[in-house]
Design a protein around this motif. Structure first.
Motif, short mmCIF file in Angstrom:
data_model
loop_
_atom_site.label_atom_id
_atom_site.label_comp_id
_atom_site.label_asym_id
_atom_site.label_seq_id
_atom_site.Cartn_x
_atom_site.Cartn_y
_atom_site.Cartn_z
N GLU A 137 10.86 9.62 38.57
CA GLU A 137 11.83 8.72 38.97
C GLU A 137 10.97 7.55 38.69
O GLU A 137 11.43 6.20 38.29
CB GLU A 137 12.15 9.06 40.28
CG GLU A 137 12.74 10.35 40.17
CD GLU A 137 13.42 10.52 41.91
OE1 GLU A 137 13.32 9.84 42.75
OE2 GLU A 137 14.00 11.89 42.00
N ARG A 188 20.89 14.69 41.22
CA ARG A 188 20.89 13.58 42.16
C ARG A 188 20.21 12.56 41.09
O ARG A 188 20.54 11.40 41.20
CB ARG A 188 19.80 14.08 43.12
CG ARG A 188 19.65 12.53 44.06
CD ARG A 188 18.68 12.80 45.48
NE ARG A 188 17.32 13.53 44.85
CZ ARG A 188 16.20 12.64 44.22
NH1 ARG A 188 16.66 11.42 43.95
NH2 ARG A 188 15.17 13.25 44.05
N ARG A 189 18.98 12.84 40.47
CA ARG A 189 18.48 11.78 39.58
C ARG A 189 19.54 11.18 38.47
O ARG A 189 19.50 9.93 38.25
CB ARG A 189 17.50 12.30 38.78
CG ARG A 189 15.99 12.53 39.60
CD ARG A 189 14.74 12.99 38.95
NE ARG A 189 13.87 13.44 39.77
CZ ARG A 189 13.54 14.74 39.82
NH1 ARG A 189 14.12 15.91 39.13
NH2 ARG A 189 12.76 15.24 40.74
N GLN A 192 22.25 9.03 40.29
CA GLN A 192 21.20 7.83 40.79
C GLN A 192 20.65 6.87 39.98
O GLN A 192 20.95 5.62 39.97
CB GLN A 192 20.37 8.22 41.93
CG GLN A 192 20.79 8.70 43.16
CD GLN A 192 19.77 8.99 44.14
OE1 GLN A 192 18.55 8.97 43.79
NE2 GLN A 192 20.16 9.43 45.57
N LEU A 193 20.21 7.39 38.79
CA LEU A 193 19.53 6.75 37.66
C LEU A 193 19.93 6.92 36.54
O LEU A 193 19.63 6.08 35.61
CB LEU A 193 18.03 7.48 37.93
CG LEU A 193 17.34 7.24 39.22
CD1 LEU A 193 15.85 7.79 39.10
CD2 LEU A 193 17.01 5.75 39.65
N TYR A 217 26.90 11.60 43.78
CA TYR A 217 25.46 10.93 43.87
C TYR A 217 25.76 9.73 43.59
O TYR A 217 25.29 8.56 43.61
CB TYR A 217 24.24 11.78 43.04
CG TYR A 217 23.86 13.25 43.73
CD1 TYR A 217 23.60 13.02 45.26
CD2 TYR A 217 23.79 14.41 43.45
CE1 TYR A 217 23.11 14.04 45.84
CE2 TYR A 217 23.45 15.40 43.85
CZ TYR A 217 23.34 15.38 45.12
OH TYR A 217 22.58 16.55 45.96
N GLU A 220 27.57 7.41 45.59
CA GLU A 220 26.46 7.12 46.66
C GLU A 220 25.84 5.96 46.58
O GLU A 220 25.28 5.32 47.33
CB GLU A 220 26.01 8.45 47.50
CG GLU A 220 26.73 9.48 48.15
CD GLU A 220 25.99 10.82 48.19
OE1 GLU A 220 24.70 10.84 48.12
OE2 GLU A 220 26.48 11.84 48.60
N ALA A 221 25.42 5.94 45.16
CA ALA A 221 24.50 5.11 44.73
C ALA A 221 25.09 3.84 44.46
O ALA A 221 24.44 2.77 43.82
CB ALA A 221 23.68 5.51 43.51
N ARG A 223 27.36 3.41 42.05
CA ARG A 223 27.33 3.35 40.54
C ARG A 223 28.85 3.85 40.30
O ARG A 223 29.38 4.71 40.73
CB ARG A 223 26.45 4.39 39.80
CG ARG A 223 24.98 3.68 40.20
CD ARG A 223 24.05 4.80 39.25
NE ARG A 223 24.22 4.70 38.17
CZ ARG A 223 23.80 5.31 37.12
NH1 ARG A 223 23.53 6.54 37.50
NH2 ARG A 223 24.08 5.23 35.90
#
Length: 287
Positions: A137, A188-189, A192-193, A217, A220-221, A223
């Protein structure tokens, strides 16, 4: 849904002309991208009872050198790592290598990354196997900063850069980063990313639930989940031909943006046979 072809890494051999001809044929057939796997070292199985997975008997062309070559012999196909084992590599060097491939290909690189499973490679490359998930990450953050900024100062848990940068940088100012992996931390990654995810399963209810968790996810971020792509893989040796179209349709209905076709494992004798299999598959899968 964009359809790509898996580079038949372990079966294509070492003839550069055959590799060039395969890539150009894939492009001519209408495939939109070429996806290649990544391994640096093959483990010897004589000292490892019960070893499963790739070994020293499975050849792998080095992914960035391969893509530099493919950038020169193709003109339109996207070049996709599916996936690069990121935490076993030095992050600044990956930033440099990916930027160079992106420059030489005219902005055609998509970087799929994962944490891998082969502890033998990690040990030989001098990187920790135990913290690879969390470290990846931070690597993503460092990569994006090095691609975007002329000079970077970064102080993280594993990375320290003091007013330095790479040149050249990607023509787009960044490179799309997709994630592999099926565990919850990987989902999750992605949310989020990541710009996308490589799910490795059929288009069933389990897959639907996993995609919804990725989208959750993302929300939540803060996005937009609609901006996340999904690319499943159709391995022709594992799915009966009568189910190929259903596999593609099922994934399209779940929201897949891409699909990759893998011809390895069919017992094909030559690169031309792989091309023939891709031609046949495309006639069934292309909308």
């Amino acid at each position: 849904m964009r359809i790509g072809a898996v580079f038949p890494q372990t079966e294509i051999g070492n003839d550069p002309t055959a590799i060039r001809d395969w890539a150009q044929a894939v492009e001519d057939l209408g495939y939109r991208h070429v996806l290649a796997y990544d391994h640096v070292l093959g483990a010897g199985v004589d000292t490892r009872a019960g070893w499963s997975g790739y070994s020293i008997d499975d050849p792998f062309h080095e992914i960035f050198v391969l893509f530099g070559y493919l950038a020169a012999v193709t003109s339109t196909v996207e070049l996709v790592t599916g996936v690069l084992v990121l935490p076993q590599r030095q992050t600044a060097l990956v930033a440099k290598q990916t930027a160079e491939v992106d420059v030489l290909s005219g902005g055609r690189l998509r970087l799929g990354v994962g944490v891998g499973w082969n502890y033998v490679e990690y040990g030989a490359l001098g990187e920790s196997f135990s913290n690879r998930g969390a470290r990846s990450e931070e690597q993503v953050a460092v990569l994006r900063q090095l691609w975007a900024d002329r000079l970077v100062t970064y102080a993280g848990r594993w990375h320290h850069i003091d007013n330095a940068g790479i040149d050249p940088r990607p023509p787009r100012g960044t490179i799309p980063i997709w994630f592999g992996g099926n565990v919850e931390a990987a989902l999750r990654r992605v949310g989020q990313l990541g710009e996308g995810w490589f799910p490795q399963r059929p288009p069933d209810e389990v897959a639907r639930d996993m995609l919804e968790r990725v989208r959750g996810y993302a929300r939540e971020a803060g996005r937009d989940p609609a901006q996340i792509g999904f690319e499943p893989r159709l391995s022709l040796a594992q799915v009966p031909e009568r189910e190929w179209a259903e596999f593609a349709t099922g994934w399209r209905e779940l929201g897949a943006t891409h699909l990759c076709v893998n011809t390895m494992g069919l017992g094909l004798a030559s690169p031309d046979d792989h091309v023939a299999a891709l031609r046949h598959a495309f006639s069934i899968l292309a909308p």
